[in-house]
Design an enzyme around this catalytic site. Structure first.
Site, short mmCIF file in Angstrom:
data_model
loop_
_atom_site.label_atom_id
_atom_site.label_comp_id
_atom_site.label_asym_id
_atom_site.label_seq_id
_atom_site.Cartn_x
_atom_site.Cartn_y
_atom_site.Cartn_z
N ASP A 214 0.84 -1.20 0.00
CA ASP A 214 0.00 0.00 0.00
C ASP A 214 0.88 1.25 0.00
O ASP A 214 1.65 1.47 0.93
CB ASP A 214 -0.88 0.00 1.26
CG ASP A 214 -1.82 1.20 1.31
OD1 ASP A 214 -2.94 1.08 0.77
OD2 ASP A 214 -1.44 2.25 1.87
N HIS B 170 -7.89 9.26 -2.00
CA HIS B 170 -7.25 9.26 -0.68
C HIS B 170 -8.09 9.95 0.40
O HIS B 170 -8.11 9.53 1.57
CB HIS B 170 -5.89 9.95 -0.80
CG HIS B 170 -4.91 9.57 0.25
ND1 HIS B 170 -3.56 9.50 0.04
CD2 HIS B 170 -5.07 9.23 1.56
CE1 HIS B 170 -2.94 9.13 1.15
NE2 HIS B 170 -3.84 8.97 2.09
#
Ligand code: NAP
Length: 304
Positions: free
Chosen positions: A61, A127
């Site tokens: 990630d 995000h």
């Protein structure tokens, strides 16, 4: 050994020898445990990710706003040269607020992909729930339909925003990555995500060590029954809730520790006891606080 545990409460969970996989609402299989790279310095990233892959991590990630995608890309490249297959890897990156709009999302995606040295991305996330997320999602949906991204999702979308977003999209987010730890357990958020067949992915599973996490007595007491640490007990607790975890560490021995969570299972009383630690609030910040929203919008504005 592992398959004998009767903890598979989720139809979309597949158990493996060393790793469990969760199937997303579009059929894509994702490792339930991965490696997080937030706050890993660019110059350290390649080495850390190479070590994580050598330990067995396949989900990595990163994010545009971590400024370490090149290091992740270099590690992927050396793993591929070393015989790891691209299909085994599950690479996530995220679109930052500054470019989260219809005009700039495509360029940001292409830039991330280039830094990562990839031809396709496994998971792309918005995000933060700010800027023109609907426009960004249209771009991401097109890329998804073209096969350039295998799964798309969001991050830090709290239940109200998530519900609005999911109800108004043709393609619903497959993942919502939010803060989730024993201290901020997100039971309500998880129930809402389930309605939309969206999988919860936890960031800061250890609360980055806040609240004296690594010395928490209840977690240590439960861990002592199984010979496991607070970190392992917590990852196991999240995994048994069907939550994808991505612990971050720069230390190889901790990468191994955090990976060794498929050889034991918590019982119902452990699961309930850990749930009692829930304070129902963030250990970091409130995404609904206007001052915080302003800070997040401005913090990396001139950094790209
Ligand atoms: P975290 O995983 O809760 O905690 C990381 C901290 O715990 C580091 O200080 C690490 O130190 C320490 N640590 C890790 N394993 C340990 C162990 N076994 N024993 C003792 N200490 C240990 O926090 P996080 O990095 O914030 O979250 C995980 C990932 O989620 C991130 O890396 C990132 O990929 C993602 N994330 C996403 C968002 C978002 O907005 N979407 C926000 C934050 C994070 P050392 O490195 O020194 O070992």
């Amino acid at each position: 050994m592992v398959s004998s545990f009767s903890t598979n409460l989720f139809a979309n969970l597949t158990k493996g020898e060393k790793m469990d996989f969760i199937t997303l609402n579009n059929g894509v299989k994702m490792p339930i445990l991965g490696y997080g790279t937030y706050q890993i310095k660019p110059e350290e990233t390649q080495k850390c990710v190479e070590e994580a892959i050598s330990v067995g991590y396949r989900l990595i990630d990163t994010a545009q706003a971590y400024f370490n995608e090149e290091g992740v890309g270099a590690a992927i490249n050396s793993a591929l040269k070393g015989g790891v297959k691209r299909e085994e890897l599950f690479i996530t990156t995220k679109l930052w607020i500054t470019h989260a709009n219809e005009k700039e999302a495509l360029k940001a995606f292409e830039t991330s992909l280039k830094k990562l040295g990839l031809e396709y991305l496994d998971l792309y996330l918005i995000h933060q729930p700010f800027n023109d997320t609907y426009g960004a999602w249209r771009v991401m949906s097109r890329l998804y339909k073209e096969g350039r991204i295998k799964a798309i999702g969001v991050s830090n979308f709290y239940p109200d925003r998530f519900t609005d977003f999911a109800l108004n999209q043709e393609i619903k987010p497959m993942i919502n990555q939010i803060e989730c730890s024993p201290f901020h357990a997100q039971f309500e958020a998880q129930n809402i995500l389930k309605e939309y067949e969206c999988v919860l992915q936890s960031w800061a599973s250890f609360g980055e060590g806040r609240n004296d996490f690594f010395k928490n007595e209840l977690l240590s007491k439960i861990g002592s029954k199984y010979g496991k640490t607070n970190a392992q007990v917590t990852l196991r607790w999240l995994i048994q809730r069907g939550i994808v975890v991505i612990p971050k560490t720069t230390r190889k021995e901790r990468m191994k520790e955090n990976f060794a969570v498929f050889d034991f299972a918590l019982d119902d009383s452990d699961m309930k006891a850990i749930a009692s630690l829930d304070n129902k609030q963030s250990l970091f910040f409130n995404h609904q606080d206007p001052a915080m929203v302003k800070w997040l919008i401005e913090v990396y504005k001139d950094k790209f």
